[in-house]
Structures are given as structure tokens and as C-alpha cells.
Scaffold this motif. Structure first.
Motif, PDB file in Angstrom:
ATOM      1  N   LEU A 244     -11.759  -6.867   9.414  1.00 43.57           N
ATOM      2  CA  LEU A 244     -11.680  -6.344   8.366  1.00 43.57           C
ATOM      3  C   LEU A 244     -11.188  -7.084   7.504  1.00 43.57           C
ATOM      4  O   LEU A 244     -10.025  -7.730   7.316  1.00 43.57           O
ATOM      5  N   LEU A 245     -11.819  -6.974   6.117  1.00 45.65           N
ATOM      6  CA  LEU A 245     -10.462  -8.064   5.080  1.00 45.65           C
ATOM      7  C   LEU A 245     -10.540  -6.743   3.858  1.00 45.65           C
ATOM      8  O   LEU A 245     -11.511  -6.403   3.075  1.00 45.65           O
TER       9      LEU A 245
ATOM     10  N   GLY B  43     -18.345 -13.780   9.118  1.00 43.48           N
ATOM     11  CA  GLY B  43     -18.145 -13.136   7.689  1.00 43.48           C
ATOM     12  C   GLY B  43     -17.482 -11.652   7.969  1.00 43.48           C
ATOM     13  O   GLY B  43     -16.666 -11.718   9.100  1.00 43.48           O
ATOM     14  N   HIS B  44     -17.211 -11.019   7.068  1.00 43.75           N
ATOM     15  CA  HIS B  44     -16.532  -9.749   7.253  1.00 43.75           C
ATOM     16  C   HIS B  44     -16.698  -8.355   6.847  1.00 43.75           C
ATOM     17  O   HIS B  44     -18.115  -8.288   5.969  1.00 43.75           O
ATOM     18  N   VAL B  45     -16.755  -7.197   6.772  1.00 45.80           N
ATOM     19  CA  VAL B  45     -16.410  -6.303   6.365  1.00 45.80           C
ATOM     20  C   VAL B  45     -15.244  -6.299   5.591  1.00 45.80           C
ATOM     21  O   VAL B  45     -13.912  -6.047   5.741  1.00 45.80           O
ATOM     22  N   VAL B  46     -15.473  -6.259   4.492  1.00 43.43           N
ATOM     23  CA  VAL B  46     -14.548  -6.516   3.245  1.00 43.43           C
ATOM     24  C   VAL B  46     -14.617  -4.528   2.288  1.00 43.43           C
ATOM     25  O   VAL B  46     -15.751  -4.308   2.211  1.00 43.43           O
ATOM     26  N   ALA B  47     -13.039  -4.462   2.191  1.00 41.37           N
ATOM     27  CA  ALA B  47     -13.058  -3.052   1.793  1.00 41.37           C
ATOM     28  C   ALA B  47     -11.995  -3.642   0.471  1.00 41.37           C
ATOM     29  O   ALA B  47     -11.209  -3.861   0.365  1.00 41.37           O
ATOM     30  N   VAL B  48     -12.690  -3.101  -0.458  1.00 41.51           N
ATOM     31  CA  VAL B  48     -11.635  -2.898  -1.799  1.00 41.51           C
ATOM     32  C   VAL B  48     -11.691  -1.155  -2.134  1.00 41.51           C
ATOM     33  O   VAL B  48     -12.091  -0.074  -2.006  1.00 41.51           O
TER      34      VAL B  48
ATOM     35  N   ARG C  27      -8.065  -9.027  13.977  1.00 37.63           N
ATOM     36  CA  ARG C  27      -8.757  -9.686  12.976  1.00 37.63           C
ATOM     37  C   ARG C  27      -8.912  -8.588  11.854  1.00 37.63           C
ATOM     38  O   ARG C  27      -9.210  -8.408  11.086  1.00 37.63           O
ATOM     39  N   VAL C  28      -7.104  -8.588  10.763  1.00 35.32           N
ATOM     40  CA  VAL C  28      -7.659  -7.317  10.486  1.00 35.32           C
ATOM     41  C   VAL C  28      -6.685  -8.374   8.836  1.00 35.32           C
ATOM     42  O   VAL C  28      -5.532  -9.080   9.822  1.00 35.32           O
ATOM     43  N   TYR C  29      -7.260  -8.733   8.363  1.00 31.98           N
ATOM     44  CA  TYR C  29      -6.622  -9.019   7.189  1.00 31.98           C
ATOM     45  C   TYR C  29      -6.477  -7.968   5.520  1.00 31.98           C
ATOM     46  O   TYR C  29      -6.794  -7.511   5.090  1.00 31.98           O
TER      47      TYR C  29
END
Length: 683
Positions: free
Chosen positions: A437-438, A473-478, A524-526
Motif C-alpha cells: 500500500l502506497l 506494483g502498488h495499491v496507491v491511495a490518494v 509493506r505500507v509506505y
């Protein structure tokens, strides 16, 4: 058909970038600049293109210049004016000049020669003149004196800059020493130029004057412009509007109020009214820009006062004078609206994505807009028809790419309020697998990220990952946290005087919600962010328990609000933080990441540019040095030739390489324990 693949940074820089369009008077053609970047040459070039709104093929209009820009059709539609630096007849432009090219093609010709350059322009209605902006020494008279002063300035052997001004540098450059932006009038046949402000105290905005700073009346006899009436200029100056009779050069103020900031004036088709943007700064520094109208000699009327949206320039009147076209954000998107003046009602004319530019002529509307899943595209909207795409500049690149899906969701954030979160999934996303998670935290803070395509912080690229083996890849949260625009003024203003608090609750609420999903790997949370987003990840490092996030990336982030007083926007500090640091140090420190350095444990990549005057690079260096002194794993990426943004192709590639490498190198420590610190160096 070739197999599609995930997007890379090279793809991002291979995309053509579309500028603001200008329509011919009959609405049949649009001209716009298209910028191309070369990764190999590490530079950009731009050319003008003609697009048919009736279905013809695009045609390249200019080919000889490197930086042809700001095109505008002449009032008669027979030629296009634009600014460029070119070489003609053995003479190379040292500053941008005004050029003309026939609309049906041919050779462009330089019109006149302005030593101090042509920064932005508008056509006069007669098609025989333009009015443009140039930075000049206000105490001098005549073009020859200006040219000599510029020559002497360039030939000087000293490098020091001496000033008594409060506004002396902006973004990545120093405000031209001793020079101010004046309006000039040029005869396009003779090239003769007249400085309209010569001998007066008037000048335009010292920060970023453009063609929205002024307008020319339909009869060509008057100019309305925005100016700062205060003798000492600051970045938070409150502007007034003045009107000049061009022939007599007599100036009268038409809209001024010490509590309000006015700008972006535009004459109505009959020349009797002026539409403009108005923000009630005395009420609150975060007050939105609203649509206002004034008849010279009468009081100002704020016509969109009951519409809780912020209005953006440019403004464009409908031909009958009953409505104004404008751009405004709404819940993570930016639409083109038609605001009816009689009933004070706004309706969406063209829906975003994010509308980046538009024009209207002869009933035809043309827009340039991007969205979360594609770069900017140009569409034409003819009367009675649906919008139609009129170019295909990036279709070849996009046809090779597989972008992941995206969606907007709502979570419950700070104060129990609904908060919008945009999610971007990697290509080939499989719910049965696990992904990092990014959190990508936007800057501002009073901006919004959502349904748009970003060339520097590209969410589909973040979602796709590095493309290296093992990187799915990543799951991107905005998160459009409290303080973001496009959700009403109350939501935007809610963080004033307490930065970091509500925003952190929103980001953390999103992380908690997403960790419930089985495809998110809790190890893996960034979190990463730039500018105010960089401030937020530095803030999180001192406030979020170690182990929650595996690593942070801080790009151009604010670290120490006292030292931040070296920035170019220092005039806003007390307004945003609730007080000057010398009056209330405790309050300022309560919102400053550096004051919480003792509890920082999470590995961090710090990125900064030396030409960043909005967040001076000492902020990034101080943060990095603090982490090193504390023994926290950290890495620095510093650019001597970049500003707040990374604008060179190869520097951008390095940026993404470092970004993805840092994330891959930092899975979360086991059992929620802090990362093993580096051995702190003794002083």
C-alpha cells in the motif's frame, strides 16, 4: 495488436504535452502549443499545431523554433501571434519576442524587437496592435534606454543582489533586480512599441504576471488591469483594478477595497461591465476566489457569493453578455462551467477529469483536459453536438500501455466527516494476491488530487511499480484530506492554525480501512509526499508509531517552520499557522515536524532541489541530517539544478529509480518493531 505493458517513466516523458488552445474567430480551427521532451537530449521543444474543429486532420504550423508558445489567433483570423526565441536573418533572440505566422502556413516573422522581451500578450480588437508585458526599469524612458540598461546589466562583473524589497525572489528565480512588469502596446506593422505605464507608479503582479492580468475593451480604447496599490509588494498583496484610457493614458481605479483581492479582469462584449475574481482576504486568508462584476463608477457585485466553489481564471463572457464561462473544482475534478448572471446559477458545460484550458468562438467551445487514466486531450464542442476529440497526439504511446483501474471511495475521516480517497490499482491486479500500500499525499495543502494526469507524480506509474523482477506494483491511495480544495470552504479552512492534526487522522483512517482488505500486505505500507505532502510524511515520522509504515519518501517537504521563514511565501506563515513565530513559538513548534525529531524512527528518502525557493533546500538537508544524527536509515537525493519540481527528463528518471529502489529496500520490520537504527555518529 501488440501486447500492452505497464507504464514506465520513459513512456511518461515520451508523451506530447498540450498547452492552452486559441480558437479562430469563426470557430473552425484551434491553435495550441505542443511540447515534446527528449530523454536522450534531456530537453524540450515546442511547436504550434492547428486543429480543425470540423473534422480535418491536425497540421503542424511552426517547425523552426525550439520554444514556440502562447499562440493567439488574430481578430481577423488571418494569422497567429505567438512568443518565441528564434534566430532570424542572422540574429538570435536573447529574450522572448513576438512573432506572426499566416494561419494557412508559411514563414513566421519577428515583429519589432523588444530588448526586455515579450512575456505575454493580447490582441487589440483592430488586429493592428497587441498589448504585452515586459519587465523594465521604471525610472527609465524609451526603448533605447531600456536596451542599454539591459546590456549593462548583463555585462556587470558582480554577482551580488542588493534589495530593500520584501518580495525579491519567487519560486526559483529572483525578481528582476530593479525591474517591474509594465504593459506595452506594439504596432504589428511597424514594430513600434509604447510603454503604457512609463512615468507612472503602476506595475502588474511581481510574482507571475500573465495575460489574465489585463484585458482590452471591445472598442480597443481602454485597458483594465490588476495592480497592487501598496508601496511595498508582498506575495499576499491585495490587488485592485484600474482602467486606462489608452489615447490619453489616463488611469482611474474601478475596483478597490482594502479587505479584498481582485484579479483576472475581463470586459463584457459591450464593454460596459468587467467580470473578475474577488477574494475577501480580510475575512479569511483562505477565502475562495469568487466571480464578481463591476460597472466602472458603481459598486462591485460578487455574483457567485452563494456558490461554494472557487473560481479560476480565465473568465470568458458569452457573446450575449448573459453568462460567464469559467473553471471550478468539484470533489476532485475540475469542470468548465457556465455561470448565468441573471439567476446566479452555475451549470457544467464540459465535465472533467480536469479541464486545463479552454476557448470559445462563434458558438464553438474547445477544451484541453486530462483525467486519471489519460494525458491531456483536446475536444471540440459545436452547437447542438457532443464533445468530439480533434487530435490523437498520444494515442500511439497509450496504445502500448496497460494502466490499472482506479476509483474514488469515501471513508470516515477526522471529525466524523466523509473524506474522498482515490485508489489506483496495478495493472493485472488480482484480489487473491497481496500488494504493498502506497499513500501518496498531495501538496498545497489547499489543492486537490484526483481525476487528473500528473507528469511529475504520476499515480498510474506509482501503481505499476518499477517494472523490475518481483515488483508487481502498488495499491496507491490518494487522500483528499481536510484542507483540500473542491469540497467547500469549510472543509478547506478546517486545518488553519492546527496543521498536521486533521490531515493525519484522514490519512491514518484510510490506511486502517485499506489494511482490512486481504490484498494489502501489512508489512509493506509506505507513505510519500511532496511539498505539503512532504511536510506530512515528516510529521507522520514524529507522530505515527514505528512499524506502521515501512518507509517514507519526503520530496521538497517543510521540516522546520521557523527556518522556513527563508521561503518566498513567508507572508502567509502567520495566517496558516495562527501566529508569527516570535509571538507564539509554542504554537508554531506544535505544528513543526522538527520539534518531534526525538520520536522519528522510520527510514526516509529525502529529495530536494537547490533552486526551490518555495521550500528552501535547507529544509530537506536539515531533515536528512537530523535522521542521520539519530541513526535512522535515510538517503538523500539532491539536485543542484531543479526547483520545487523535477523538470528535466533524465533527472525525473533518476527520481523514479531512487523512489522505487527505496521502497523495494524497506519492508516493514517484523512484529511492528522499529527498524534497526544506523549507528549514530558522535559530534
Amino acid at each position: 495488436m501488440p501486447k500492452r505493458r505497464p507504464i514506465t517513466v520513459e513512456d511518461l516523458w515520451a508523451m506530447e504535452r498540450l498547452g492552452t488552445p486559441s480558437l479562430s474567430p469563426d470557430g473552425a480551427q484551434a491553435v495550441l502549443p505542443v511540447t515534446h521532451y527528449s530523454m536522450d537530449d534531456n530537453k524540450a521543444s515546442s511547436a504550434l499545431w492547428l486543429l480543425s474543429t470540423l473534422g480535418g486532420q491536425p497540421r503542424q504550423l511552426t517547425q523552426c523554433g525550439d520554444k514556440d508558445g502562447a499562440p493567439q489567433f488574430s481578430p481577423r483570423g488571418d494569422c497567429v501571434g505567438f512568443t518565441a526565441r528564434r534566430e532570424q536573418q542572422g540574429h538570435k533572440d536573447e529574450t522572448p519576442q513576438f512573432y506572426l505566422i499566416p494561419a494557412d502556413g508559411g514563414e513566421a516573422r519577428r515583429v519589432g524587437e523588444v530588448a526586455t522581451g515579450v512575456e505575454a500578450f493580447r490582441w487589440c480588437p483592430d488586429g493592428e496592435h497587441i498589448v504585452f508585458i515586459s519587465w523594465v526599469w521604471p525610472e527609465l524612458k524609451g526603448a533605447k534606454a531600456q536596451a542599454k540598461a539591459l546590456k549593462d546589466f548583463k555585462a556587470r562583473k558582480t554577482t551580488g543582489i542588493a534589495t530593500s524589497e520584501g518580495l525579491y525572489r519567487y519560486w526559483d528565480h529572483f525578481v528582476p533586480e530593479g525591474r517591474v512588469p509594465h504593459l506595452h502596446r506594439m504596432d504589428i506593422h511597424t514594430g513600434k512599441v509604447q510603454d503604457l505605464f512609463e512615468g507612472t507608479a503602476y506595475s502588474l503582479d511581481w510574482c507571475d504576471p500573465d495575460a489574465n492580468s489585463f484585458d482590452i475593451s471591445p472598442d480597443g480604447k481602454r485597458i483594465v488591469f490588476a495592480f497592487d496599490p501598496n508601496p511595498e509588494k508582498r506575495t499576499d498583496g491585495r490587488f485592485a483594478l484600474a482602467e486606462m484610457d489608452i489615447k490619453r493614458r489616463r488611469v482611474e481605479v474601478v475596483a478597490q477595497d482594502v479587505g479584498w483581492d481582485f484579479g483576472a479582469p475581463r470586459y463584457s462584449p459591450d464593454g460596459e461591465r468587467i467580470a473578475f475574481l474577488a477574494s475577501h482576504q480580510a475575512l479569511r486568508h483562505t477565502m475562495p476566489r469568487q466571480l464578481a462584476v463591476v460597472v466602472p463608477g458603481q459598486p462591485v457585485e460578487v455574483v457567485s457569493a452563494e456558490w461554494d466553489h472557487e473560481v479560476a481564471a480565465p473568465l470568458l463572457w458569452e457573446d450575449d453578455g448573459t453568462a460567464v464561462l469559467l473553471q471550478a473544482e468539484q470533489e476532485g475534478q475540475r469542470h468548465l462551467w457556465r455561470f448565468d448572471l441573471a439567476d446566479r446559477r452555475a451549470e457544467v458545460l464540459v465535465r472533467g477529469g480536469t479541464v486545463q484550458g479552454f476557448d470559445k468562438a462563434a458558438g464553438t467551445v474547445v477544451t484541453v483536459a486530462d483525467a486519471a487514466d489519460h494525458p491531456a486531450q483536446c475536444h471540440a464542442l459545436l452547437p447542438g453536438a457532443a464533445p468530439r476529440r480533434i487530435e490523437r497526439f498520444n494515442d500511439g504511446v497509450m496504445a502500448r500501455l496497460q494502466l490499472g483501474n482506479h476509483e474514488a471511495i469515501r471513508i470516515t475521516g477526522a471529525q466524523g466527516d466523509p473524506v474522498q480517497v482515490w485508489l489506483f490499482y496495478p495493472p493485472g491486479f488480482d484480489e487473491k494476491k497481496t500488494y504493498p500500500l502506497l499513500q501518496v499525499i498531495h501538496g498545497g495543502p489547499h489543492t486537490v488530487v484526483g481525476d487528473n494526469w500528473h507528469y511529475r507524480w504520476n499515480n498510474p506509474l506509482f501503481a505499476a511499480g518499477s517494472g523490475k523482477k518481483g515488483d508487481a506494483g502498488h495499491v496507491v491511495a490518494v487522500v483528499n484530506y481536510h484542507g483540500s480544495s473542491s469540497f467547500g470552504h469549510g472543509f478547506l479552512d478546517s486545518i488553519t492554525g492546527r496543521w498536521g492534526q486533521l490531515e493525519l487522522q484522514d490519512v491514518e483512517a484510510a490506511t486502517t480501512e485499506l489494511l482490512k482488505r486481504p490484498y494489502i500486505d501489512p508489512a509493506r505500507v509506505y507513505a510519500t509526499g511532496g511539498s505539503y505532502g512532504g511536510y506530512m510524511v515528516a510529521w507522520m515520522n514524529g507522530h505515527v508509531p514505528a512499524g506502521r509504515y515501512a518507509a517514507y519518501v519526503c520530496h521538497a517537504g517543510c521540516f522546520d517552520w521557523t527556518a522556513m521563514f527563508a521561503d518566498d511565501a513567508w507572508a502567509w506563515h502567520a495566517k496558516e499557522l495562527g501566529g508569527w513565530y516570535w509571538d507564539d513559538m509554542a504554537r508554531v513548534h506544535a505544528q513543526s515536524p522538527h520539534a518531534f525529531a526525538a520520536t522519528m524512527h522510520t527510514p526516509t528518502l529525502v529529495i530536494h532541489g537547490a533552486l526551490d525557493y518555495r521550500v528552501p533546500d535547507a529544509q530537506g538537508l536539515a531533515y536528512y541530517n537530523t535522521l542521520k544524527a539519530r541513526g535512522v536509515p535515510s538517503r538523500l537525493l539532491w539536485y543542484p539544478d531543479e526547483n520545487h519540481w523535477i523538470l528535466k527528463p533524465q533527472n525525473s528518471r533518476l527520481w523514479y529509480d531512487e523512489f522505487f529502489s527505496w521502497l523495494r529496500a524497506h519492508p516493514a520490520p517484523a512484529a511492528g518493531k522499529p527498524a534497526k537504527p544506523e549507528k549514530a555518529r558522535k559530534a
